[in-house]
Motif scaffolding. Structure first.
Motif, PDB file in Angstrom:
ATOM      1  N   LYS A 159       0.860  -1.185   0.000  1.00  0.00           N
ATOM      2  CA  LYS A 159       0.000   0.000   0.000  1.00  0.00           C
ATOM      3  C   LYS A 159       0.892   1.230   0.000  1.00  0.00           C
ATOM      4  O   LYS A 159       2.103   1.135   0.245  1.00  0.00           O
ATOM      5  N   TYR A 198      -8.537  -1.850   1.121  1.00  0.00           N
ATOM      6  CA  TYR A 198      -8.652  -1.243  -0.201  1.00  0.00           C
ATOM      7  C   TYR A 198      -7.806  -1.960  -1.253  1.00  0.00           C
ATOM      8  O   TYR A 198      -8.047  -1.825  -2.442  1.00  0.00           O
ATOM      9  N   TYR A 199      -6.800  -2.709  -0.803  1.00  0.00           N
ATOM     10  CA  TYR A 199      -5.880  -3.367  -1.732  1.00  0.00           C
ATOM     11  C   TYR A 199      -6.097  -4.877  -1.762  1.00  0.00           C
ATOM     12  O   TYR A 199      -5.330  -5.597  -2.379  1.00  0.00           O
ATOM     13  N   CYS A 221      -3.515  -1.975  -7.746  1.00  0.00           N
ATOM     14  CA  CYS A 221      -4.246  -0.934  -7.006  1.00  0.00           C
ATOM     15  C   CYS A 221      -3.357   0.267  -6.746  1.00  0.00           C
ATOM     16  O   CYS A 221      -3.787   1.425  -6.875  1.00  0.00           O
ATOM     17  N   GLU A 225      -3.666   4.105  -8.083  1.00  0.00           N
ATOM     18  CA  GLU A 225      -3.660   5.213  -7.121  1.00  0.00           C
ATOM     19  C   GLU A 225      -2.607   6.256  -7.485  1.00  0.00           C
ATOM     20  O   GLU A 225      -2.829   7.463  -7.304  1.00  0.00           O
ATOM     21  N   LYS A 230      -6.440   8.161  -6.074  1.00  0.00           N
ATOM     22  CA  LYS A 230      -7.438   7.514  -5.218  1.00  0.00           C
ATOM     23  C   LYS A 230      -7.431   6.014  -5.525  1.00  0.00           C
ATOM     24  O   LYS A 230      -6.940   5.583  -6.577  1.00  0.00           O
ATOM     25  N   CYS A 231      -7.934   5.236  -4.585  1.00  0.00           N
ATOM     26  CA  CYS A 231      -7.954   3.791  -4.768  1.00  0.00           C
ATOM     27  C   CYS A 231      -8.988   3.403  -5.829  1.00  0.00           C
ATOM     28  O   CYS A 231     -10.018   4.071  -5.956  1.00  0.00           O
ATOM     29  N   ASP A 234     -13.611   1.657  -3.681  1.00  0.00           N
ATOM     30  CA  ASP A 234     -13.922   2.387  -2.452  1.00  0.00           C
ATOM     31  C   ASP A 234     -15.401   2.208  -2.138  1.00  0.00           C
ATOM     32  O   ASP A 234     -16.225   2.015  -3.037  1.00  0.00           O
ATOM     33  N   ARG A 236     -18.472   2.772   1.434  1.00  0.00           N
ATOM     34  CA  ARG A 236     -18.716   3.307   2.773  1.00  0.00           C
ATOM     35  C   ARG A 236     -18.472   2.276   3.863  1.00  0.00           C
ATOM     36  O   ARG A 236     -18.212   2.621   5.011  1.00  0.00           O
ATOM     37  N   LEU A 241     -17.310  -2.569  -0.071  1.00  0.00           N
ATOM     38  CA  LEU A 241     -15.979  -2.638  -0.684  1.00  0.00           C
ATOM     39  C   LEU A 241     -15.723  -4.015  -1.280  1.00  0.00           C
ATOM     40  O   LEU A 241     -15.231  -4.137  -2.405  1.00  0.00           O
ATOM     41  N   LYS A 244     -17.554  -4.476  -4.562  1.00  0.00           N
ATOM     42  CA  LYS A 244     -16.911  -3.777  -5.673  1.00  0.00           C
ATOM     43  C   LYS A 244     -15.653  -4.497  -6.140  1.00  0.00           C
ATOM     44  O   LYS A 244     -15.388  -4.598  -7.345  1.00  0.00           O
TER      45      LYS A 244
END
Length: 337
Positions: A159, A198-199, A221, A225, A230-231, A234, A236, A241, A244
């Motif tokens: 990351k 996120y990754y 990823c 970025e 941004k990732c 993403d 909430r 996540l 997606k």
């Protein structure tokens, strides 16, 4: 502090005793500057060498009393792993010692901060990183990860916070192997879900076995970025996540970046890990290969690729004759600044 060495019995003559200074605690070699990070079991402290104040290091302090027996063994494995790396794009291990039940791991300090901070500052200034810089950073990450995967290790937490900048932000170094895993064979699949949400790769989200291709997903990823600030995925909450990531759809890059870069990201973010390139295959791509000479001398290039590309997987060598050319006749390196 001093101690008496030699016989302690009063029947011995006084002249047979000698005064020997106690060795200073290892941490006394350093002066603490500030705490730069804290975790569940310890902290990272910026220090400078007392006898060489211009040299700065990061000391990871781990409270061993709070660790289970298994976690202590993992800490020992991490030290052994860190000590085995000697690569220009991996943060260098310097020393380790135990003092007052605190494990101290001394690493090189990256004066340019981490990539996450750079991306935040770039976004705040409403700017973009030039594509050349994006690719230069990614090539260096590929070279670092090649060394990691060649040792049958998964990083599992790639990351922007774990990529550090040095030499005027021109050189990146991969760090934080706290959850890296040694593999018994290159194709072995791990089953422990680690990493930053996120990754996370689809196979981890789906609770399936994973291998080095999961690191390649995280690299994709990070590449996205670098370009978009941004990732790619993403949401909430964690559930959104995961949905997606499993779908694998992400917004296109800004128009200022090339189609080649978009295609490279798409290959790294293929949902099926079998369709993702390995790090060695990434390094064989023309977009990546023509930039390698900026970071490796001829001797370094020969050493970097010969042991993997020549005998590690002969079938894969045939798929990438261009890499064989790089081994036999590496390009002349660009002058170093």
């Amino acid at each position: 502090n001093i101690q008496l060495a030699g016989p302690r019995s009063r029947s011995w003559p006084a002249h047979t005793r000698r005064i020997v200074p106690r060795p200073a605690p290892p941490m006394d070699k350093y002066t603490k500057i500030r705490v730069v990070g804290k975790g569940a079991f310890g902290a990272a402290v910026l220090v400078q060498a007392r006898n060489r104040p211009s040299e700065q290091f990061i000391v990871k302090e781990v409270d061993m009393s709070r660790l289970s027996a298994r976690e202590r063994e993992e800490a020992k494995k991490e030290i052994k792993l860190l000590a085995s790396f000697n690569h220009p794009n991996i943060v260098r291990y310097r020393d380790s010692f135990l003092e007052r039940n605190q494990l101290h791991i001394v690493m090189d300090y990256a004066e340019g901060g981490d990539l996450h901070g750079l991306l935040q500052r770039t976004a705040d200034a409403k700017q973009r990183l030039p594509e050349d810089l994006v690719l230069d950073y990614f090539v260096q990450l590929c070279l670092a990860m090649k060394d990691v995967h060649d040792r049958k290790v998964l990083h599992r937490d790639i990351k922007s916070q774990n990529i550090f900048l040095t030499q005027n932000r021109k050189v990146v170094k991969l760090g934080d192997f706290g959850i890296a895993r040694m593999l018994n064979s290159t194709v072995e699949l791990a089953r422990t879900a680690c990493g930053t949400p996120y990754y996370m790769s689809p196979e981890i989200c789906d609770n399936k076995p994973y291998n080095d291709k999961s690191d390649v997903w995280s690299m994709g990823c990070l590449l996205y970025e670098l370009a978009s600030l941004k990732c790619p995925f993403d949401a909430r909450d964690m559930r959104g996540l995961v949905v997606k990531i499993l779908r694998g759809a992400f917004p296109p890059l800004p128009h200022c970046y090339s189609a080649e870069l978009s295609q490279l990201i798409a290959r790294c973010l293929a949902r099926d890990p079998h369709r993702r390139p390995s790090v060695n295959e990434l390094l064989a791509l023309p977009l990546i290969r023509r930039r390698i000479e900026r970071f490796l001398t001829e001797q370094e290039a020969a050493s970097e690729f010969a042991h993997t590309m020549i005998h590690r997987n002969p079938n894969r060598n045939k798929q990438h004759p261009a890499m064989g050319e790089l081994i036999r006749a590496p390009p002349t390196p660009a002058p170093r600044e």
